[in-house]
Design a protein around this motif. Sequence first.
Motif, mmCIF file in Angstrom:
data_model
loop_
_atom_site.group_PDB
_atom_site.id
_atom_site.type_symbol
_atom_site.label_atom_id
_atom_site.label_comp_id
_atom_site.label_asym_id
_atom_site.label_seq_id
_atom_site.Cartn_x
_atom_site.Cartn_y
_atom_site.Cartn_z
ATOM 1 N N LYS A 26 0.152 9.155 1.443
ATOM 2 C CA LYS A 26 -0.049 7.724 1.696
ATOM 3 C C LYS A 26 -1.512 7.361 1.452
ATOM 4 O O LYS A 26 -2.418 8.037 1.933
ATOM 5 C CB LYS A 26 0.352 7.417 3.146
ATOM 6 C CG LYS A 26 0.324 5.947 3.497
ATOM 7 C CD LYS A 26 -0.885 5.574 4.300
ATOM 8 C CE LYS A 26 -1.038 4.059 4.386
ATOM 9 N NZ LYS A 26 -2.217 3.654 5.158
ATOM 10 N N THR A 29 -5.329 0.624 1.685
ATOM 11 C CA THR A 29 -5.972 -0.401 0.853
ATOM 12 C C THR A 29 -7.428 -0.068 0.536
ATOM 13 O O THR A 29 -7.874 -0.204 -0.607
ATOM 14 C CB THR A 29 -5.878 -1.775 1.567
ATOM 15 O OG1 THR A 29 -4.509 -2.080 1.774
ATOM 16 C CG2 THR A 29 -6.511 -2.885 0.733
ATOM 17 N N SER A 65 1.908 3.678 -1.320
ATOM 18 C CA SER A 65 0.642 3.012 -1.647
ATOM 19 C C SER A 65 0.568 1.621 -1.031
ATOM 20 O O SER A 65 1.444 0.791 -1.229
ATOM 21 C CB SER A 65 0.493 2.899 -3.167
ATOM 22 O OG SER A 65 -0.638 2.117 -3.475
ATOM 23 N N SER A 66 -0.499 1.390 -0.270
ATOM 24 C CA SER A 66 -0.822 0.038 0.182
ATOM 25 C C SER A 66 -1.610 -0.628 -0.931
ATOM 26 O O SER A 66 -1.660 -0.132 -2.050
ATOM 27 C CB SER A 66 -1.663 0.104 1.461
ATOM 28 O OG SER A 66 -0.963 0.776 2.467
ATOM 29 N N GLY A 67 -2.240 -1.738 -0.610
ATOM 30 C CA GLY A 67 -3.138 -2.369 -1.577
ATOM 31 C C GLY A 67 -2.563 -3.587 -2.255
ATOM 32 O O GLY A 67 -3.243 -4.226 -3.054
ATOM 33 N N GLY A 70 -4.260 -6.639 -0.656
ATOM 34 C CA GLY A 70 -5.676 -6.513 -1.023
ATOM 35 C C GLY A 70 -5.910 -6.849 -2.495
ATOM 36 O O GLY A 70 -6.754 -7.689 -2.831
ATOM 37 N N ASN A 148 6.189 0.951 -1.211
ATOM 38 C CA ASN A 148 5.409 0.037 -0.376
ATOM 39 C C ASN A 148 6.383 -0.789 0.436
ATOM 40 O O ASN A 148 7.587 -0.827 0.149
ATOM 41 C CB ASN A 148 4.532 -0.871 -1.254
ATOM 42 C CG ASN A 148 3.408 -1.562 -0.461
ATOM 43 O OD1 ASN A 148 3.314 -1.442 0.771
ATOM 44 N ND2 ASN A 148 2.560 -2.287 -1.163
ATOM 45 N N GLU A 149 5.870 -1.446 1.467
ATOM 46 C CA GLU A 149 6.723 -2.376 2.199
ATOM 47 C C GLU A 149 6.975 -3.600 1.317
ATOM 48 O O GLU A 149 6.095 -4.017 0.549
ATOM 49 C CB GLU A 149 6.054 -2.816 3.503
ATOM 50 C CG GLU A 149 6.943 -3.756 4.305
ATOM 51 C CD GLU A 149 6.600 -3.807 5.782
ATOM 52 O OE1 GLU A 149 5.464 -3.484 6.146
ATOM 53 O OE2 GLU A 149 7.496 -4.181 6.563
ATOM 54 N N ASP A 151 6.664 -6.796 1.177
ATOM 55 C CA ASP A 151 5.978 -7.834 1.953
ATOM 56 C C ASP A 151 6.502 -9.244 1.663
ATOM 57 O O ASP A 151 6.376 -10.129 2.500
ATOM 58 C CB ASP A 151 4.471 -7.785 1.669
ATOM 59 C CG ASP A 151 3.841 -6.467 2.125
ATOM 60 O OD1 ASP A 151 4.109 -6.061 3.268
ATOM 61 O OD2 ASP A 151 3.110 -5.854 1.335
ATOM 62 N N ASP A 162 2.958 -1.608 9.120
ATOM 63 C CA ASP A 162 1.921 -1.050 8.258
ATOM 64 C C ASP A 162 2.461 0.215 7.613
ATOM 65 O O ASP A 162 3.443 0.782 8.072
ATOM 66 C CB ASP A 162 0.628 -0.777 9.028
ATOM 67 C CG ASP A 162 0.832 0.302 10.045
ATOM 68 O OD1 ASP A 162 1.066 1.451 9.655
ATOM 69 O OD2 ASP A 162 0.775 0.005 11.241
ATOM 70 N N ASN A 163 1.800 0.606 6.561
ATOM 71 C CA ASN A 163 2.327 1.719 5.779
ATOM 72 C C ASN A 163 2.143 3.081 6.442
ATOM 73 O O ASN A 163 2.675 4.073 5.957
ATOM 74 C CB ASN A 163 1.699 1.703 4.392
ATOM 75 C CG ASN A 163 2.372 0.692 3.482
ATOM 76 O OD1 ASN A 163 3.405 0.141 3.840
ATOM 77 N ND2 ASN A 163 1.805 0.466 2.318
HETATM 78 N N1 GLU Z 1 2.140 -3.464 2.486
HETATM 79 C C1 GLU Z 1 0.751 -3.798 2.642
HETATM 80 C C2 GLU Z 1 0.061 -3.893 1.287
HETATM 81 O O1 GLU Z 1 0.464 -3.272 0.337
HETATM 82 C C3 GLU Z 1 -0.009 -2.713 3.370
HETATM 83 C C4 GLU Z 1 0.200 -2.579 4.814
HETATM 84 C C5 GLU Z 1 -0.879 -1.612 5.354
HETATM 85 O O2 GLU Z 1 -2.040 -2.026 5.434
HETATM 86 O O3 GLU Z 1 -0.578 -0.472 5.640
HETATM 87 O O4 GLU Z 1 -0.935 -4.587 1.187
#
Ligand code: GLU
Length: 277
Positions: A26, A29, A65-67, A70, A148-149, A151, A162-163
């Motif tokens: 994992k 961001t 992967s988050s981000g 961001g 990823n989630e 969102d 959160d991830n």
């Molecule tokens: N799914 C959110 C993203 O990709 C991330 C959530 C987290 O910060 O873990 O920005």
Amino acid sequence: MSNTAEPGAVEAARRLAMDAERVVVKAGTNSLTDEESNLDNEKLDKLVDDVVSLLDQDRDVLFVSSGAVGAGTGRVGYTDDTVEASQALSTVGQSHLMHRYTESFGRYDRKVAQILLTQNDLDNPDRFTNFKNTVETLLEWGIVPIINENDAVATEEIRIGDNDMLSSSVAIGVDSDLLVTLTDVGGVYTSNPKEDPDAERIEAVGRNYADVQTLVDRSSSASFGGIQTKVSGARTVSEHGIPAVIAKSTEADVLEKIVAGKAVGTLFVPPNGSTDD
Ligand code: GLU
């Protein structure tokens, strides 16, 4: 408090990490974006290099992967932090993120796949089975699932949040052998390493978990870089017999070192992995 767990248990957990055939990695961001919230190509390529080092050893990797939010923020240049804005930004960032992953893994002739999940998908047995089947097929084909989630559809009631929790559920659900959470902080420390020069890294967490939890609870999530959810996710995974490591994303060859049994970051030792009870 003790900065490490029982030596026998630590060794046993390191051996499990060395033998891991399926690894969930994992990345947060901060490990992917720069100060202006743009995707940082160098950081992203470095993470991909690390993942490929595991693939080259014939290990399966699921990459969480988050981000998305961001990277979307940097691209759209919109900073309002309402839920609706974050959801919309995630859709911009997610496609950009996948474009960059496709290019970056392409340097090694590796293909990637995108999987977006919500809490509902993890809770619903049919959906979870479908998710698992898709993952197994992709892994069989040698394609890297990037998770990823979702969102765009994940509002309060169905958010995983959160991830760190998403990667923990995925690691348990797909029968992985190791979870590595990569962050800009190099593990769990006795205090906030960004503010306190005397902060010491906790090498391993096992029976000292209650002490570590107290310590982490004392530090606010904002100033401590969200370490609580990383600790909680790693602990949950380790309670399922899977070792978990929280480590610094910028450390050279970080994943290779972890699967070589080196003392990197903070290792969460499965309670039943202890050999010196
Ligand atoms: N799914 C959110 C993203 O990709 C991330 C959530 C987290 O910060 O873990 O920005």
